[in-house]
Design an enzyme around this catalytic site. Structure first.
Site, PDB file in Angstrom:
ATOM      1  N   GLY A   6      94.178  32.477  -9.066  1.00  0.00           N
ATOM      2  CA  GLY A   6      95.432  32.269  -9.332  1.00  0.00           C
ATOM      3  C   GLY A   6      96.962  31.505  -8.861  1.00  0.00           C
ATOM      4  CB  SER A  29      91.789  26.746  -4.464  1.00  0.00           C
ATOM      5  OG  SER A  29      90.975  27.751  -4.831  1.00  0.00           O
ATOM      6  CE  LYS A  30      95.552  23.879 -10.644  1.00  0.00           C
ATOM      7  NZ  LYS A  30      95.506  22.723 -11.540  1.00  0.00           N
ATOM      8  NE  ARG A  31      87.601  30.142  -4.457  1.00  0.00           N
ATOM      9  CZ  ARG A  31      87.989  29.247  -4.060  1.00  0.00           C
ATOM     10  NH1 ARG A  31      88.393  28.162  -4.186  1.00  0.00           N
ATOM     11  NH2 ARG A  31      88.229  29.800  -2.417  1.00  0.00           N
TER      12      ARG A  31
END
Length: 466
Positions: free
Chosen positions: A242, A238-240
């Protein structure tokens, strides 16, 4: 049989790396077997689908070079076809109208979960003889109540589902719009898809879709469900973790070849080989060689691959990627050295084009900022006269080449009995403002005669502050 695969993203967000890997596997399988690769945009979720997301998908696929042989097709342009099939299923008693309210279904679900049962529709409207007034019914597919569905998955192996564990899924909403499990079935059937390669989060949909296909008398495609990609913490990517959007990687200065090479190795291998040309991917790829377990995304490995492709790339092509990054930084590259020459100088020193562009700003700026620590360490009184002499000779140097500059720096070092580094490093600080750059003769050459001389003269004014 002609192999036909498809990539069918929903335009409800960015094109993420998990989707790209699925698209890549589908594309490779079609190319390997001389088949066709179809691009389909599943945009029936009108509330969440956006034109920006459609454009992001098309832009990402173009950037990666994953050209489709057919499409893009849009599901919103096929509603008449879906309605035709729904009407057929109703007429053949393979589907029925369901009048159950949302409240009744929520209560049913809560009771089933309280009894630790699998939540599923209880078939109340399956055999209705009368219909409630003033209710817009949904349409449910009449799933077989006995038997089993055997999915012979090309990656997972044989997976068996009991029909009595599958409920009668909704194939049309109260407003008449079709649902995912119907549209995907009709599209795959009409588009003659022979191999459905997709994420394994769709595996539980497969038996339902097979039952619909069989109810329609359609030929079943073969299925291959690709495991998900995890972050380095074992959680779903996911976005966390990167960048997960494909176009983010373009923005950060990655090459499409590097990203594809990295993604093809996430869950698939060919011996110990790490680097693959596009043709080698096509030649070696086998869908049944994809591992059945999730893969972990390793950003460092991707960075290593990107650096490899930068080092091995054609400078003329690499210059186009560097130009994009320079534009992002609002650098005017018209007043400075050719970008191809900058690329040749920087390929060994940058892992991404974003890094290369930042490191190359010194070649195009009219003015630079001097690093105080670098000035104090290198621009000392003892070097003032040699640097002044060097500046004068550079100003009148007729043969402005790296070789001539190299010879001149050596001559000054010998004249003043200095080690080469004792003049080269102060010169580097004078023309770049810092202590890191490509070889000093190439650096000065690329900065240009006028800019180099102006910068050295400015640096000479700093000696009074040391």
């Amino acid at each position: 049989m002609t192999v036909r695969t498809r990539f069918a993203p929903s335009p409800t967000g960015y094109l993420h790396v998990g989707g790209v890997r699925t698209a890549l596997f589908s594309w490779l399988y079609a190319r390997k077997h001389g088949g066709q690769f179809v691009l389909r945009i599943e945009d029936t979720d009108r509330e969440r689908s956006t034109e920006a997301s459609v454009n992001a998908i098309l832009e990402g696929m173009t950037w990666l070079g994953l050209q489709s042989d057919e499409g893009p097709f849009y599901q919103t342009e096929r509603f008449d076809r879906y309605r035709e099939v729904i009407k057929q299923l109703l007429a053949e008693d393979k589907a029925y109208y369901c009048y159950c309210s949302k409240e009744r279904l929520e209560t049913l679900r809560a009771k089933q979960m309280a009894r630790k049962q699998k939540p599923r529709y209880d078939g109340r409207c399956r055999h209705l003889t009368s219909t409630p007034p003033h209710v817009k019914p949904v349409v449910r597919f009449k799933n077989p109540e006995v038997g089993e569905v055997v999915v012979r998955d090309l990656i997972k192996g044989t997976v068996i589902f009991k029909n009595n564990e599958l409920d009668d899924l909704i194939i049309a909403r109260g407003d008449g719009t079709p649902t995912y499990n119907l549209t995907v079935v009709i599209d795959d059937w009409d588009m003659r898809i022979t191999h459905v390669i997709r994420g394994d989060d769709h595996l539980n949909n497969t038996p339902r879709q097979i039952n619909i296909l069989e109810a329609l008398g359609a030929t079943l495609p073969q299925y291959a469900h690709v495991p998900m990609i995890l972050g380095n913490d074992g959680q779903r990517l996911s976005k966390r973790h990167g960048a997960v959007s494909v176009m983010n990687y373009k923005q950060e200065g990655y090459l499409p070849e590097a990203l594809l090479n990295y993604l093809v190795r996430l869950g698939w291998s060919h011996g110990d080989q790490e680097i693959f040309s596009q043709q080698e991917m096509i030649d070696f790829f086998e869908i049944n060689a994809v591992h059945g377990s999730p893969s972990a995304f390793n950003s460092e490995k991707l960075l290593w691959l990107n650096q490899h492709y930068i080092k091995m790339g054609n400078p003329d092509q690499l210059a186009k990627h560097l130009q994009f990054q320079c534009n992002q930084l609002k650098m005017d590259t018209t007043q400075g050295p050719p970008l191809v020459e900058v690329v040749k100088t920087q390929v060994e020193r940058a892992k991404t084009f974003q890094e290369m562009a930042k490191n190359s700003q010194v070649f195009f700026k009219d003015t630079i900022e001097f690093d105080d620590k670098a000035v104090r360490k290198n621009l000392k009184p003892a070097i003032y006269k040699p640097l002044t002499d060097l500046c004068e000779r550079l100003e009148y140097l007729e043969d402005w080449t790296a070789e001539a500059i190299h010879a001149l720096v050596h001559a000054i070092a010998e004249q003043y009995e200095l080690k080469l580094g004792k003049i080269a490093q102060p010169l580097r600080v004078a023309v770049t403002g810092g202590t890191v750059s490509p070889p000093i003769d190439i650096t000065v050459y690329l900065i240009g005669q006028v800019r180099s001389v102006e910068r050295i003269k400015r640096a000479l004014t700093l000696f009074g502050d040391t």
